[in-house]
Design a protein around this motif. Structure first.
Motif, PDB file in Angstrom:
ATOM      1  N   HIS A 200       0.839  -1.178   0.000  1.00  0.00           N
ATOM      2  CA  HIS A 200       0.000   0.000   0.000  1.00  0.00           C
ATOM      3  C   HIS A 200       0.886   1.245   0.000  1.00  0.00           C
ATOM      4  N   GLN A 201       0.649   2.135  -0.929  1.00  0.00           N
ATOM      5  CA  GLN A 201       1.500   3.313  -1.029  1.00  0.00           C
ATOM      6  C   GLN A 201       1.278   4.277   0.129  1.00  0.00           C
ATOM      7  N   ASN A 202       2.313   4.989   0.480  1.00  0.00           N
ATOM      8  CA  ASN A 202       2.279   5.926   1.593  1.00  0.00           C
ATOM      9  C   ASN A 202       2.334   7.344   1.041  1.00  0.00           C
ATOM     10  N   PRO A 203       1.239   8.096   1.097  1.00  0.00           N
ATOM     11  CA  PRO A 203       1.227   9.452   0.529  1.00  0.00           C
ATOM     12  C   PRO A 203       2.166  10.413   1.258  1.00  0.00           C
ATOM     13  N   THR A 204       2.535  10.110   2.495  1.00  0.00           N
ATOM     14  CA  THR A 204       3.453  10.972   3.243  1.00  0.00           C
ATOM     15  C   THR A 204       4.825  11.016   2.581  1.00  0.00           C
ATOM     16  N   LEU A 205       5.193   9.942   1.879  1.00  0.00           N
ATOM     17  CA  LEU A 205       6.489   9.913   1.189  1.00  0.00           C
ATOM     18  C   LEU A 205       6.601  11.022   0.147  1.00  0.00           C
ATOM     19  N   LEU A 206       5.482  11.471  -0.379  1.00  0.00           N
ATOM     20  CA  LEU A 206       5.508  12.528  -1.390  1.00  0.00           C
ATOM     21  C   LEU A 206       6.059  13.832  -0.825  1.00  0.00           C
ATOM     22  N   SER A 207       6.055  13.979   0.495  1.00  0.00           N
ATOM     23  CA  SER A 207       6.621  15.168   1.139  1.00  0.00           C
ATOM     24  C   SER A 207       8.143  15.120   1.178  1.00  0.00           C
ATOM     25  N   ASP A 208       8.711  13.959   0.950  1.00  0.00           N
ATOM     26  CA  ASP A 208      10.175  13.813   0.942  1.00  0.00           C
ATOM     27  C   ASP A 208      10.691  14.201  -0.440  1.00  0.00           C
TER      28      ASP A 208
END
Length: 174
Positions: free
Chosen positions: A1-9
């Motif tokens: 399941h993808q983690n949308p928080t990673l997009l902040s990195d």
């Protein structure tokens, strides 16, 4: 399941650490499925971010190491502080080793949360090499894609009378 928080990195620290973490003795290439975390285009076709460049420094480093010779084993490195992580492998027949040393606090989550990572100093030791043997230690920049600039410096290092090599790590922030 993808983690949308990673997009902040936006620096791709998570991918850097995933790729370099593969240097451990049980390491393998992780097939990462969520391309949205690797790169993303905006509506006009320009990249919002593209982290795929993190694969190049690792490839440049690992491609010359003969891992397929069947002699590599866990380096079993010991760090002087739990703020340092050291993973890698050693070939006791050829008398060579490679490892990745990381500041354990330099994670994507710390970066995203704007939690500054304090530099850490300490030592990393591993054994099994020729007692009193002379070796060349190379320091690489794992964020540099240009092969001409990746090797930061080379220096002589000697194993002690028991075949243990101890490396000093000074002010490692990433």
């Amino acid at each position: 399941h993808q983690n949308p928080t990673l997009l902040s990195d936006t620096e791709g620290i998570w991918l850097h650490n995933l790729v370099w973490g593969g240097i451990n003795a049980g390491g393998q290439l992780e097939s990462y499925w969520f391309y949205e975390h690797l790169y993303q285009l905006n509506e006009d076709g320009n990249y919002l971010f593209d982290h795929r460049w993190h694969f190049r420094p690792y490839y440049n480093f690992i491609s010359t190491i003969p891992l397929n010779n069947g002699r590599y084993q866990d380096i079993e490195a010991i760090t002087s502080t739990d703020q340092l992580r050291a993973w890698g492998q050693k070939d006791l027949v050829q008398g060579c080793a490679h490892l990745w040393i990381q500041n354990t606090q330099h994670t994507w989550k710390h970066v995203v949360d704007d939690d500054p990572t304090a530099a850490v100093s300490g030592t990393v030791a591993f054994d099994g090499l020729q007692p009193a043997g002379a070796y060349t230690l190379e320091w690489w920049n794992t964020y540099q894609t240009d092969p001409e600039q990746q090797l930061l410096r080379s220096e002589p290092v000697a194993a002690d009378a028991n075949g243990t090599v101890t490396v000093s790590v000074d002010d490692l922030s990433t």
